[in-house]
Design a protein around this motif. Structure first.
Motif, PDB file in Angstrom:
ATOM      1  N   TYR A 127      12.101  -3.300  -2.316  1.00 36.87           N
ATOM      2  CA  TYR A 127      11.026  -2.659  -2.986  1.00 36.87           C
ATOM      3  C   TYR A 127      10.604  -3.675  -3.964  1.00 36.87           C
ATOM      4  N   GLU A 128      11.209  -4.559  -4.758  1.00 38.64           N
ATOM      5  CA  GLU A 128      10.645  -5.453  -5.689  1.00 38.64           C
ATOM      6  C   GLU A 128      10.029  -6.376  -4.906  1.00 38.64           C
ATOM      7  N   HIS A 129      10.382  -6.870  -4.085  1.00 41.27           N
ATOM      8  CA  HIS A 129       9.312  -7.872  -2.878  1.00 41.27           C
ATOM      9  C   HIS A 129       8.215  -7.214  -2.802  1.00 41.27           C
ATOM     10  N   PHE A 130       8.289  -5.845  -2.317  1.00 39.81           N
ATOM     11  CA  PHE A 130       6.976  -5.223  -2.024  1.00 39.81           C
ATOM     12  C   PHE A 130       5.998  -5.035  -3.050  1.00 39.81           C
ATOM     13  N   ILE A 131       6.469  -4.555  -4.321  1.00 39.91           N
ATOM     14  CA  ILE A 131       5.523  -4.603  -5.616  1.00 39.91           C
ATOM     15  C   ILE A 131       4.966  -5.761  -6.085  1.00 39.91           C
ATOM     16  N   SER A 132       5.776  -6.932  -6.098  1.00 38.65           N
ATOM     17  CA  SER A 132       5.136  -8.090  -6.315  1.00 38.65           C
ATOM     18  C   SER A 132       4.358  -8.696  -5.218  1.00 38.65           C
ATOM     19  N   THR A 133       4.342  -8.445  -3.979  1.00 36.04           N
ATOM     20  CA  THR A 133       3.533  -9.046  -2.950  1.00 36.04           C
ATOM     21  C   THR A 133       2.322  -8.055  -2.649  1.00 36.04           C
ATOM     22  N   TYR A 134       2.256  -6.717  -2.784  1.00 41.60           N
ATOM     23  CA  TYR A 134       1.209  -5.612  -2.855  1.00 41.60           C
ATOM     24  C   TYR A 134       1.014  -4.963  -3.990  1.00 41.60           C
ATOM     25  N   PRO A 135       1.051  -5.462  -5.058  1.00 44.75           N
ATOM     26  CA  PRO A 135       0.782  -4.501  -6.530  1.00 44.75           C
ATOM     27  C   PRO A 135      -0.275  -3.503  -6.327  1.00 44.75           C
ATOM     28  N   ASP A 136      -1.220  -3.732  -5.657  1.00 48.13           N
ATOM     29  CA  ASP A 136      -2.354  -2.845  -5.598  1.00 48.13           C
ATOM     30  C   ASP A 136      -1.932  -1.468  -4.686  1.00 48.13           C
ATOM     31  N   ILE A 137      -1.379  -1.663  -3.452  1.00 48.12           N
ATOM     32  CA  ILE A 137      -0.923  -0.631  -2.684  1.00 48.12           C
ATOM     33  C   ILE A 137      -0.198   0.224  -3.366  1.00 48.12           C
ATOM     34  N   VAL A 138       0.820  -0.233  -4.034  1.00 50.04           N
ATOM     35  CA  VAL A 138       1.734   0.601  -4.572  1.00 50.04           C
ATOM     36  C   VAL A 138       0.908   1.780  -5.677  1.00 50.04           C
ATOM     37  N   GLN A 139      -0.182   1.322  -6.108  1.00 48.24           N
ATOM     38  CA  GLN A 139      -1.086   2.121  -6.964  1.00 48.24           C
ATOM     39  C   GLN A 139      -1.585   3.416  -6.095  1.00 48.24           C
ATOM     40  N   ARG A 140      -1.847   2.971  -4.933  1.00 44.03           N
ATOM     41  CA  ARG A 140      -2.735   3.703  -3.955  1.00 44.03           C
ATOM     42  C   ARG A 140      -2.260   4.710  -2.834  1.00 44.03           C
ATOM     43  N   VAL A 141      -0.808   4.500  -2.605  1.00 43.30           N
ATOM     44  CA  VAL A 141      -0.334   5.405  -1.706  1.00 43.30           C
ATOM     45  C   VAL A 141       1.019   5.937  -2.361  1.00 43.30           C
ATOM     46  N   PRO A 142       1.338   7.228  -1.891  1.00 39.15           N
ATOM     47  CA  PRO A 142       2.485   7.879  -2.330  1.00 39.15           C
ATOM     48  C   PRO A 142       3.708   7.174  -2.028  1.00 39.15           C
ATOM     49  N   GLN A 143       4.790   7.441  -2.984  1.00 33.28           N
ATOM     50  CA  GLN A 143       5.930   6.754  -2.615  1.00 33.28           C
ATOM     51  C   GLN A 143       6.688   6.691  -1.392  1.00 33.28           C
ATOM     52  N   LYS A 144       6.521   7.895  -0.694  1.00 36.58           N
ATOM     53  CA  LYS A 144       7.476   8.037   0.381  1.00 36.58           C
ATOM     54  C   LYS A 144       6.714   7.084   1.351  1.00 36.58           C
ATOM     55  N   LEU A 145       5.611   6.727   1.483  1.00 39.30           N
ATOM     56  CA  LEU A 145       5.005   5.784   2.417  1.00 39.30           C
ATOM     57  C   LEU A 145       5.459   4.525   2.131  1.00 39.30           C
ATOM     58  N   ILE A 146       5.808   4.205   0.810  1.00 39.42           N
ATOM     59  CA  ILE A 146       6.152   2.883   0.717  1.00 39.42           C
ATOM     60  C   ILE A 146       7.840   2.938   0.945  1.00 39.42           C
ATOM     61  N   ALA A 147       8.353   3.805   0.945  1.00 38.33           N
ATOM     62  CA  ALA A 147       9.831   4.075   1.622  1.00 38.33           C
ATOM     63  C   ALA A 147       9.783   3.858   3.115  1.00 38.33           C
ATOM     64  N   SER A 148       8.648   4.473   3.741  1.00 40.39           N
ATOM     65  CA  SER A 148       8.650   4.326   4.841  1.00 40.39           C
ATOM     66  C   SER A 148       8.424   3.017   5.548  1.00 40.39           C
ATOM     67  N   TYR A 149       7.551   2.240   4.986  1.00 37.46           N
ATOM     68  CA  TYR A 149       7.382   0.661   5.147  1.00 37.46           C
ATOM     69  C   TYR A 149       8.744   0.019   4.929  1.00 37.46           C
ATOM     70  N   LEU A 150       9.384   0.138   3.647  1.00 34.72           N
ATOM     71  CA  LEU A 150      10.703  -0.575   3.594  1.00 34.72           C
ATOM     72  C   LEU A 150      11.626  -0.209   4.374  1.00 34.72           C
ATOM     73  N   GLY A 151      11.646   0.682   5.280  1.00 39.36           N
ATOM     74  CA  GLY A 151      12.716   1.189   6.207  1.00 39.36           C
ATOM     75  C   GLY A 151      13.810   2.022   5.490  1.00 39.36           C
ATOM     76  N   ILE A 152      13.610   2.620   4.300  1.00 38.78           N
ATOM     77  CA  ILE A 152      14.449   3.776   3.692  1.00 38.78           C
ATOM     78  C   ILE A 152      13.885   4.941   3.534  1.00 38.78           C
ATOM     79  N   THR A 153      14.588   5.881   2.917  1.00 41.30           N
ATOM     80  CA  THR A 153      14.157   7.270   2.789  1.00 41.30           C
ATOM     81  C   THR A 153      13.684   7.191   1.546  1.00 41.30           C
ATOM     82  N   PRO A 154      12.783   8.176   1.341  1.00 43.09           N
ATOM     83  CA  PRO A 154      11.878   8.326  -0.171  1.00 43.09           C
ATOM     84  C   PRO A 154      13.183   8.764  -1.033  1.00 43.09           C
ATOM     85  N   GLU A 155      14.120   9.401  -0.839  1.00 46.38           N
ATOM     86  CA  GLU A 155      15.188   9.837  -1.749  1.00 46.38           C
ATOM     87  C   GLU A 155      15.885   8.453  -2.016  1.00 46.38           C
TER      88      GLU A 155
END
Lengths: 154, 154
Positions: free
Chosen positions: A114-142
């Motif tokens: 997650y930390e790597h993602f937000i530092s690499t794609y800070p803009d995307i974090v703002q634009r999509v729901p967290q559950k989609l980021i989880a799906s990108y990271l290979g983990i569940t939203p929970e």
DNA sequence: CAATTACATTAATGTACATTAAGAATTTCT
DNA sequence: AGAAATTCTTAATGTACATTAATGTAATTG
């Protein structure tokens, strides 16, 4: 070559389609993802303005990925065979990104990813729901929610 | 450009090195891998005869990967900047392979990954110890051994 | 070829994350 | 604005794989 306006939720390519298209995002946001045998989605990439998104299997083989629209977008649609890649530099960069992602998936914990993602794609974090980021990271939203919680708590 | 003979166990590139080289394998077998914060190895790729192996981060940045020799080999060593990639076809194919690997890491179980590996790289399976395959698959040797066991048992 | 070293297997225990479920908060739509 | 839908959080329980450790087997090396 065709410029098309697409609406949020629209699906541009389905798993199993003959995938002959490449999409260049002029404005908005697309994503590609796969659906596994248990019906779970796994996001392969986000494509904001300036990005190119396609299914990188050879064009004579059915697609592995779905491509759909996360924000109303304008995209340039091209046939794969009408494309001559001049910028090999860009391809090599993308290979570098995929390399990092693979290493990440093999060795990093939920929070690290997650930390790597937000530092690499800070803009995307703002634009999509967290559950989609989880799906990108290979983990569940929970799991992501829990990871963020324990991070904040220290 | 330099043709070099290398011996099993020899390390061609270390994490942190300025990584300016690309290796083309004429005969033998190389691999690239990373070492995570806990000291664990994660194999990024195997490179048998005919393959090209390098660290795909830009050449002005310290390497993420180690590259070493699994079988006595003959390799052509080139500087990154002296290379002009003509075969973009090949780069796109490699991106396709990485895409599959990422989807695999996100969605497949230990056994599924193993079966996919042996059907994709049947020759490599014969040539390297199982623990290296486990490392490529992102699991421990113990888990791979257990997975194989339960598979045989039905 | 004996001795050492590397590799594979099995089993017990531990852990990070998945799954399930329910309620709270936020966003979307009419 | 208000209703409906989506998303986020929290918590209990489950599970696949990690870790550790012991034993067996195969491959290297002097």
């Amino acid at each position: 070559m065709k410029i098309i306006k697409v609406k949020k939720g629209q699906i541009l390519q389905r798993n199993g389609d003959l995938n002959s298209k490449v999409y260049q995002v002029e404005s908005g946001l697309l994503r590609s993802y796969s659906i596994d045998s248990k019906g779970k989605e796994h996001i392969y990439m986000f494509a904001p303005e300036g990005w190119i998104i396609t299914d990188n299997v050879s064009s004579d083989v059915p697609a592995d990925l779905f491509i759909d629209v996360l924000e109303d977008s304008v995209v340039i649609q091209r046939d794969k065979d009408e494309i001559i890649v001049t910028d090999t530099e860009k391809l090599i960069k993308r290979i570098g990104v995929l390399q990092k992602r693979i290493i990440m998936l093999m060795s990093a914990t939920a929070i690290e990813r997650y930390e790597h993602f937000i530092s690499t794609y800070p803009d995307i974090v703002q634009r999509v729901p967290q559950k989609l980021i989880a799906s990108y990271l290979g983990i569940t939203p929970e799991a992501l929610s829990a990871a963020k919680g324990s991070r904040a708590r220290k």
